[in-house]
Each structure stands twice: as C-alpha cells, then as structure tokens.
Design a protein around this motif. Structure first.
Motif, PDB file in Angstrom:
ATOM      1  N   LEU A   5       0.854  -1.197   0.000  1.00 37.34           N
ATOM      2  CA  LEU A   5       0.000   0.000   0.000  1.00 37.34           C
ATOM      3  C   LEU A   5       0.883   1.238   0.000  1.00 37.34           C
ATOM      4  O   LEU A   5       2.044   1.183   0.426  1.00 37.34           O
ATOM      5  N   PRO A   6       0.343   2.382  -0.445  1.00 38.68           N
ATOM      6  CA  PRO A   6       1.106   3.640  -0.374  1.00 38.68           C
ATOM      7  C   PRO A   6       1.445   3.959   1.086  1.00 38.68           C
ATOM      8  O   PRO A   6       0.660   3.667   1.991  1.00 38.68           O
ATOM      9  N   ARG A   7       2.590   4.536   1.301  1.00 40.12           N
ATOM     10  CA  ARG A   7       3.032   4.844   2.656  1.00 40.12           C
ATOM     11  C   ARG A   7       2.483   6.195   3.102  1.00 40.12           C
ATOM     12  O   ARG A   7       2.600   7.188   2.395  1.00 40.12           O
ATOM     13  N   GLY A   8       1.870   6.193   4.283  1.00 35.05           N
ATOM     14  CA  GLY A   8       1.295   7.416   4.831  1.00 35.05           C
ATOM     15  C   GLY A   8       1.791   7.672   6.239  1.00 35.05           C
ATOM     16  O   GLY A   8       2.604   6.938   6.782  1.00 35.05           O
ATOM     17  N   CYS A  18      -4.962   9.437   8.388  1.00 30.26           N
ATOM     18  CA  CYS A  18      -3.861   8.888   7.596  1.00 30.26           C
ATOM     19  C   CYS A  18      -3.622   9.867   6.448  1.00 30.26           C
ATOM     20  O   CYS A  18      -4.528  10.109   5.654  1.00 30.26           O
ATOM     21  N   GLU A  19      -2.431  10.430   6.407  1.00 27.87           N
ATOM     22  CA  GLU A  19      -2.139  11.483   5.438  1.00 27.87           C
ATOM     23  C   GLU A  19      -1.051  11.018   4.478  1.00 27.87           C
ATOM     24  O   GLU A  19      -0.054  10.421   4.890  1.00 27.87           O
ATOM     25  N   PHE A  20      -1.280  11.316   3.198  1.00 27.85           N
ATOM     26  CA  PHE A  20      -0.375  10.911   2.127  1.00 27.85           C
ATOM     27  C   PHE A  20      -0.088  12.110   1.249  1.00 27.85           C
ATOM     28  O   PHE A  20      -0.979  12.917   1.000  1.00 27.85           O
ATOM     29  N   ARG A  21       1.131  12.219   0.739  1.00 29.20           N
ATOM     30  CA  ARG A  21       1.494  13.294  -0.182  1.00 29.20           C
ATOM     31  C   ARG A  21       1.808  12.684  -1.542  1.00 29.20           C
ATOM     32  O   ARG A  21       2.541  11.696  -1.633  1.00 29.20           O
ATOM     33  N   PHE A  22       1.268  13.311  -2.588  1.00 25.42           N
ATOM     34  CA  PHE A  22       1.470  12.846  -3.958  1.00 25.42           C
ATOM     35  C   PHE A  22       1.880  14.018  -4.845  1.00 25.42           C
ATOM     36  O   PHE A  22       1.575  15.170  -4.545  1.00 25.42           O
ATOM     37  N   ASP A  23       2.520  13.689  -5.958  1.00 28.50           N
ATOM     38  CA  ASP A  23       2.969  14.715  -6.897  1.00 28.50           C
ATOM     39  C   ASP A  23       1.828  15.319  -7.706  1.00 28.50           C
ATOM     40  O   ASP A  23       1.968  16.411  -8.255  1.00 28.50           O
ATOM     41  N   SER A  24       0.695  14.583  -7.799  1.00 24.89           N
ATOM     42  CA  SER A  24      -0.427  15.064  -8.610  1.00 24.89           C
ATOM     43  C   SER A  24      -1.716  14.400  -8.140  1.00 24.89           C
ATOM     44  O   SER A  24      -1.682  13.397  -7.415  1.00 24.89           O
ATOM     45  N   LEU A  25      -2.835  14.942  -8.582  1.00 26.77           N
ATOM     46  CA  LEU A  25      -4.128  14.336  -8.282  1.00 26.77           C
ATOM     47  C   LEU A  25      -4.223  12.964  -8.939  1.00 26.77           C
ATOM     48  O   LEU A  25      -4.760  12.019  -8.352  1.00 26.77           O
ATOM     49  N   ALA A  26      -3.669  12.826 -10.141  1.00 30.22           N
ATOM     50  CA  ALA A  26      -3.678  11.529 -10.825  1.00 30.22           C
ATOM     51  C   ALA A  26      -2.928  10.482 -10.000  1.00 30.22           C
ATOM     52  O   ALA A  26      -3.366   9.324  -9.908  1.00 30.22           O
ATOM     53  N   ALA A  27      -1.818  10.864  -9.392  1.00 34.90           N
ATOM     54  CA  ALA A  27      -1.053   9.931  -8.556  1.00 34.90           C
ATOM     55  C   ALA A  27      -1.846   9.544  -7.304  1.00 34.90           C
ATOM     56  O   ALA A  27      -1.818   8.385  -6.881  1.00 34.90           O
ATOM     57  N   LYS A  57      -4.465   7.090  -8.414  1.00 34.68           N
ATOM     58  CA  LYS A  57      -3.821   5.802  -8.667  1.00 34.68           C
ATOM     59  C   LYS A  57      -3.575   5.067  -7.349  1.00 34.68           C
ATOM     60  O   LYS A  57      -3.769   3.843  -7.255  1.00 34.68           O
ATOM     61  N   ALA A  58      -3.176   5.795  -6.332  1.00 36.36           N
ATOM     62  CA  ALA A  58      -2.949   5.189  -5.008  1.00 36.36           C
ATOM     63  C   ALA A  58      -4.248   4.659  -4.415  1.00 36.36           C
ATOM     64  O   ALA A  58      -4.271   3.569  -3.829  1.00 36.36           O
ATOM     65  N   LEU A  59      -5.330   5.423  -4.562  1.00 39.07           N
ATOM     66  CA  LEU A  59      -6.635   4.947  -4.081  1.00 39.07           C
ATOM     67  C   LEU A  59      -7.040   3.662  -4.786  1.00 39.07           C
ATOM     68  O   LEU A  59      -7.569   2.732  -4.167  1.00 39.07           O
ATOM     69  N   LYS A  60      -6.786   3.595  -6.074  1.00 42.67           N
ATOM     70  CA  LYS A  60      -7.099   2.397  -6.848  1.00 42.67           C
ATOM     71  C   LYS A  60      -6.275   1.211  -6.340  1.00 42.67           C
ATOM     72  O   LYS A  60      -6.789   0.098  -6.212  1.00 42.67           O
ATOM     73  N   LYS A  61      -5.003   1.455  -6.049  1.00 44.74           N
ATOM     74  CA  LYS A  61      -4.132   0.399  -5.520  1.00 44.74           C
ATOM     75  C   LYS A  61      -4.677  -0.118  -4.189  1.00 44.74           C
ATOM     76  O   LYS A  61      -4.692  -1.325  -3.940  1.00 44.74           O
TER      77      LYS A  61
END
Length: 102
Positions: free
Chosen positions: A35-38, A55-64, A67-71
């Motif tokens: 899973l994405p690391r938060g 649980c907080e996550f940082r991504f480079d873009s909304l698309a990323a 994609k993490a939510l989908k994962k």
C-alpha cells in the motif's frame, strides 16, 4: 501540483485498542510496499474528537493520488483488514488538498 490526501476515520472509543492493532497491520502493508506509505496522526486538540485517526499521504499530482486509491481498493490484503475494521467505524471520509507552493 502536489496533493495531500487525508483518510479520516472515527472509531468506536471502546474499541480503540483493537482499532489501533488493525491500523498497525495496515502500516505493515505500507512498509512492505503493498500500500502507499502514509503518516498517521490522532488529535490532541482540534475540531475532530479524540476517537479520530488521520492517515495522510502526499502525492505529486491528483492523478497519482487517484492511482494510489485504486491500488488500495484492489489490494486483497487491504480488503481483508478493512472488513475487520469496518464494524468499528463511526464514520470515515477522504479529503484532498492542493499544496500551495509559494
């Protein structure tokens, strides 16, 4: 445009210990790269009650972030843990924030 995604979960206060034990298992999935690391936080003082975990996550873009939510949604390990944790929820929601980089 950087994005912060926050997963906010309010749980039954009487089940705090059990809830956090499951949360540790989610964190283990993150450390294993499943899973994405938060980062998890609980309020000391603020709008949300003490029976809240963020649980907080940082991504480079909304698309990323999407994609993490989908994962997360596609992970059978996440699904198994979520089934155990879901009955402990009072409510949960997802928030997205744009990081202002002045």
């Amino acid at each position: 445009m950087a994005i912060i995604m926050r997963l906010i979960q309010q749980f039954q206060p009487a089940q705090k210990k059990e809830f956090f034990e499951l949360e540790k298992q989610f964190a283990e999935l993150e450390h294993r790269g499943i899973l994405p690391r938060g980062e998890r936080t609980v309020p000391i003082s603020g709008r949300e009650p003490a029976n809240t975990i963020v649980c907080e996550f940082r991504f480079d873009s909304l698309a990323a972030a999407e994609k993490a939510l989908k994962k997360i949604e596609d992970s059978p390990e996440h699904t198994d843990l979520a089934k155990k944790q879901h009955p402990m929820f009072q409510q949960n929601w997802v928030e997205f924030y744009e990081v202002l980089e002045y």
